[in-house]
Design a protein around this motif. Structure first.
Motif, PDB file in Angstrom:
ATOM      1  N   VAL A  79     131.881 -40.399 -30.844  1.00  0.00           N
ATOM      2  CA  VAL A  79     132.010 -38.990 -31.214  1.00  0.00           C
ATOM      3  C   VAL A  79     132.241 -38.918 -32.722  1.00  0.00           C
ATOM      4  O   VAL A  79     133.146 -39.562 -33.248  1.00  0.00           O
ATOM      5  N   LYS A 127     121.959 -36.957 -36.112  1.00  0.00           N
ATOM      6  CA  LYS A 127     122.566 -37.752 -35.040  1.00  0.00           C
ATOM      7  C   LYS A 127     124.086 -37.560 -35.047  1.00  0.00           C
ATOM      8  O   LYS A 127     124.733 -37.455 -33.995  1.00  0.00           O
ATOM      9  N   SER A 159     126.495 -35.655 -32.010  1.00  0.00           N
ATOM     10  CA  SER A 159     127.634 -36.283 -31.337  1.00  0.00           C
ATOM     11  C   SER A 159     128.971 -35.680 -31.766  1.00  0.00           C
ATOM     12  O   SER A 159     130.029 -36.218 -31.464  1.00  0.00           O
ATOM     13  N   ASN A 207     128.665 -44.036 -26.997  1.00  0.00           N
ATOM     14  CA  ASN A 207     129.190 -42.655 -26.893  1.00  0.00           C
ATOM     15  C   ASN A 207     130.201 -42.340 -28.000  1.00  0.00           C
ATOM     16  O   ASN A 207     131.275 -41.800 -27.769  1.00  0.00           O
TER      17      ASN A 207
END
Length: 452
Positions: free
Chosen positions: A259, A297, A301, A257
């Motif tokens: 960022v 990608k 994010s 996850n």
């Protein structure tokens, strides 16, 4: 004037790229040299350099050029082996192909063949190297020293693997990994001209002839010449090992996850903008799809609530699919156009064959007419001779009849001949008797004249 296409294959850490350059209106080109569009091999930028009228020679000159040499740091160098071809578009088996390698550097940032092939052969439309005034140049470039572009078997293997992958992706729409040593990273265009390399063996330079050189440097010495080096490679991992590793890695990254930062998002947008500045067909051949996947990608994010609207972010992320579809569509369009060019070449060849057939037909027809005239003249001579023969035979028959009549007369005369002989003797005696009597009478008269 120019249409560029390329296709790239990756073999582990090795990388090979095929680049096709179609140069239109070749015989009308006024400039001394032409550069192709830039393409990437092994992470480096390359392009082809052509001197259409020759680099101070009466041959076409073709080189490979390090496209970004002006911006590279001092002391840079990069290795490449390349296979250059001028394709014969009517008889691919006679395509001209030459292979060499070189360690490119700041002093020798391009390398190739000054005397690639004679211009009089190239510009002769009957030879097939120019069709519709278009010249087709193909190049295979490898940046790994273990790849041997002298091997036709390698070229066939790369083309075959690319064909199989394209067929598979036409059904599934995603890249697949074949259980072969060469694996295709990205399905790219396979042009109809590429078969020329497969069907024509390389016409390689003999030692000391047509040596490769730079456009502005002398030939390298023996210790400077680029040669094929042998390296000991570690044992290749199996497909199962690689699948297991990357599947595990993908799961770990998905759980992280992470960022993306604003700087990473800006860099991602720069990469996307750079791709959009390229023509769709060139993007298809650029090998940038993997970097764009990374860029999208990053954007997916990135917390862009304060920067983009939800609609903008959705549209931005939807562009990833367009980057796959649009270049493929334009490449398909280019292939269809090239198919027309190919068919035009076939049409031209068929038309020339028909023209030759027509010429031969007319020549044969003229010869037949001459023979018929000779036969007619001979028939007249035969008829005249036959007539003469009949006249001679008629004269001979008439002469035979006359001769028979004369012979009959001769035979009749022969039978009467003794009678005529006897009469002649009697007549002779009678003549003598008459002459004697005549003389007596003359003497008697003479005696009387003397008495009177």
């Amino acid at each position: 004037m120019e249409v560029d296409r390329s296709e790239s294959q990756s073999m582990g850490s090795q990388q090979v790229r095929k680049f096709t350059w179609r140069i239109e209106n070749f015989s009308c080109i006024k400039c001394n040299k032409l550069y192709s569009d830039i393409f990437h091999v092994g992470g480096n930028k390359w392009r082809l350099l052509v001197f259409p009228k020759g680099n101070k020679v009466d041959h076409i000159s073709i080189y490979v050029d390090a496209a970004d040499s002006a911006t590279l740091p001092p002391g840079w160098s990069r290795y490449a082996q390349f296979r250059l071809s001028v394709i014969n578009q009517t008889d691919p088996k006679t395509s001209i192909t030459k292979v060499t390698n070189h360690e490119f550097n700041a002093k020798e940032n391009d390398w190739g063949f000054t005397s690639f092939m004679p211009l009089d052969e190239l510009l002769d439309p009957k030879r097939g190297y120019l069709v519709n005034d278009a010249c087709l140049v193909e190049a295979y470039i490898a940046t790994d020293r273990t790849i041997d572009l002298l091997s036709d078997a390698l070229i066939v293997e790369l083309e075959t693997a690319s064909d199989k992958l394209k067929s598979k992706e036409a059904d599934h729409g995603e890249a697949a990994i074949d259980n072969q040593k060469p694996t295709i990273v990205k399905p790219e265009e396979i042009t109809t001209q590429s078969s020329a390399i497969l069907s024509a063996p390389a016409v390689l330079s003999s030692p000391g002839q047509d040596e490769a050189e730079s456009t502005n440097q002398k030939l390298p010495t023996a210790d400077q010449s680029s040669s094929q080096s042998e390296t000991i490679e570690p044992e290749d991992p199996t497909e199962e090992d690689m699948d297991t590793f990357f599947t595990s890695l993908e799961s770990e990254l998905a759980r992280s996850n992470i960022v993306s930062s604003q700087e990473e998002a800006k860099e991602a947008l720069v990469n996307i903008d750079e791709a959009l500045n390229m023509a769709p067909a060139n993007f298809y051949d650029s090998g940038m799809i993997s970097s764009l996947k990374k860029a999208f990608k990053v954007l997916s994010s990135f917390d862009c609530s304060s920067t983009f609207t939800i609609e903008q972010k959705d549209e931005l992320l939807a562009m990833e699919e367009n980057f796959k579809q649009l270049p493929e569509r334009v490449v398909k369009a280019v292939q269809d156009k090239n198919l027309l060019s190919e068919k035009e070449s076939v049409k031209l060849a068929l038309t020339r064959n028909l023209e030759d057939s027509l010429i031969k037909f007319k020549e044969a027809k003229a010869e037949v007419k001459q023979v018929e005239q000779k036969l007619a003249a001979l028939h007249e001579q035969v008829a005249e001779a036959q007539k003469n023969k009949e006249n001679i035979l008629a004269e001979r028959k008439e002469n035979f009849k006359i001769s028979q009549d004369l012979k009959v007369q001769l035979n009749a005369l022969g039978k009467e001949w003794p009678e005529y002989v006897a009469k002649a003797k009697v007549a002779e005696e009678e003549e003598k008797s008459v002459e004697a009597e005549w003389g007596r009478m003359k003497g008697f008269i003479s005696s009387l004249k003397g008495k009177i």
